[in-house]
Design an enzyme around this catalytic site. Structure first.
Site, PDB file in Angstrom:
ATOM      1  N   ASP A 246     -13.865  -3.847  -1.757  1.00  0.00           N
ATOM      2  CA  ASP A 246     -13.757  -3.650  -0.310  1.00  0.00           C
ATOM      3  C   ASP A 246     -15.171  -3.714   0.253  1.00  0.00           C
ATOM      4  OD1 ASP A 246     -11.037  -3.140  -0.682  1.00  0.00           O
ATOM      5  OD2 ASP A 246     -11.355  -0.971  -0.849  1.00  0.00           O
TER       6      ASP A 246
ATOM      7  N   ASP B 251       0.863  -1.173   0.000  1.00  0.00           N
ATOM      8  CA  ASP B 251       0.000   0.000   0.000  1.00  0.00           C
ATOM      9  C   ASP B 251       0.903   1.227   0.000  1.00  0.00           C
ATOM     10  OD1 ASP B 251      -2.360  -1.460   0.108  1.00  0.00           O
ATOM     11  OD2 ASP B 251      -2.369  -1.510   2.295  1.00  0.00           O
TER      12      ASP B 251
END
Length: 251
Positions: A130, A11
């Site tokens: 998500d 990330d």
């Protein structure tokens, strides 16, 4: 049974690798180029590189960083963050990415999936989802998990497959960063209802969690970040243990 894949996730925020809990409280985890090179040497099957603030900040993924990471690795490499057009994907693939991951842009414009598949092929297109359990129902969230929708996970996953995506990267926001294990019940349902590979994300804390998501969650690949970044789990050790449990992995 097909070989199961282990995928470290980088990330990226402001050019650095970061990791948080439940999508917040980010801390620095190192230089992404260095980490990518280490993981490739240590036996990772693929890498995922997500510019986690690209969508929120209305800017494009750091294409030059993609180039430098791709220079150092010899394993498949997926890039996501702020991708919203055929042109964006063209740039990233040109800079060395093997696949791209789209999330918020796909929900807002589902036709984008069809367009990207038509141009680049299913094998290049990963749709990241998500989702979070709200009132007993898995609900899709956007913009790095900040914006809830009214879309149900399993309905959206089916549509993603029908539009031609090659893989789904499913992150359970309830499990992300908690190290309590993956969302295996939801993963097993996704794997049963769909015919494309499902990548499990969110919740890895120990080696057994990976074994459980392959056996109970029927996942095709397992993605994790902090347990790899902070050396809590070594990829070689993980793969050896998976092998002893009868799970096929590439050593």
């Amino acid at each position: 049974m097909l070989t199961k894949r282990i995928i470290p996730c980088l990330d990226i925020k402001n050019g650095r690798t970061v990791k948080g809990i439940n999508f917040v409280d980010l801390r620095d985890a190192g230089d992404p180029v260095e980490l990518a090179e280490i993981y490739a040497k240590e036996g990772a099957d693929e890498l995922v590189f997500l510019d986690i603030s690209a969508t929120e900040e209305r800017r494009k993924t750091l294409a030059d960083l993609v180039y430098h990471v791709a220079e150092k690795v010899n394993i498949p490499f997926t890039v996501g963050g702020g991708i919203s057009s055929v042109e964006d994907v063209d740039v990233l693939l040109h800079n060395g990415a093997d696949k791209v991951s789209i999330n918020s842009s796909a929900v807002k414009n589902p036709q984008l999936i069809n367009d990207l598949v038509a141009k680049f092929g299913s094998q290049c297109i990963v749709v990241a989802i998500d989702a979070k359990v709200i009132d007993g129902e898995w609900i899709v969230h956007l913009v790095g998990g900040k914006v809830p929708t009214e879309i149900k996970l399993f309905d959206w996953a089916k549509e993603v497959e029908e539009r031609g995506a090659g893989e789904i990267l499913f992150t359970s926001m309830n499990h992300d960063g908690t190290k309590n294990g993956f969302a295996n019940e939801a993963l097993a349902r996704l794997s049963t209802e769909l015919n494309i590979p499902i990548i499990a994300s969110g919740g890895a804390g120990n080696i057994q969690h990976f074994a459980d998501t392959f056996i109970d969650g029927k996942a095709d690949a397992a993605l994790a970040a902090s347990v790899f970044h902070f050396k809590e789990i070594e990829i070689k050790d993980l793969k050896k243990e998976l092998r002893t449990q009868g799970i096929p992995v590439r050593l």
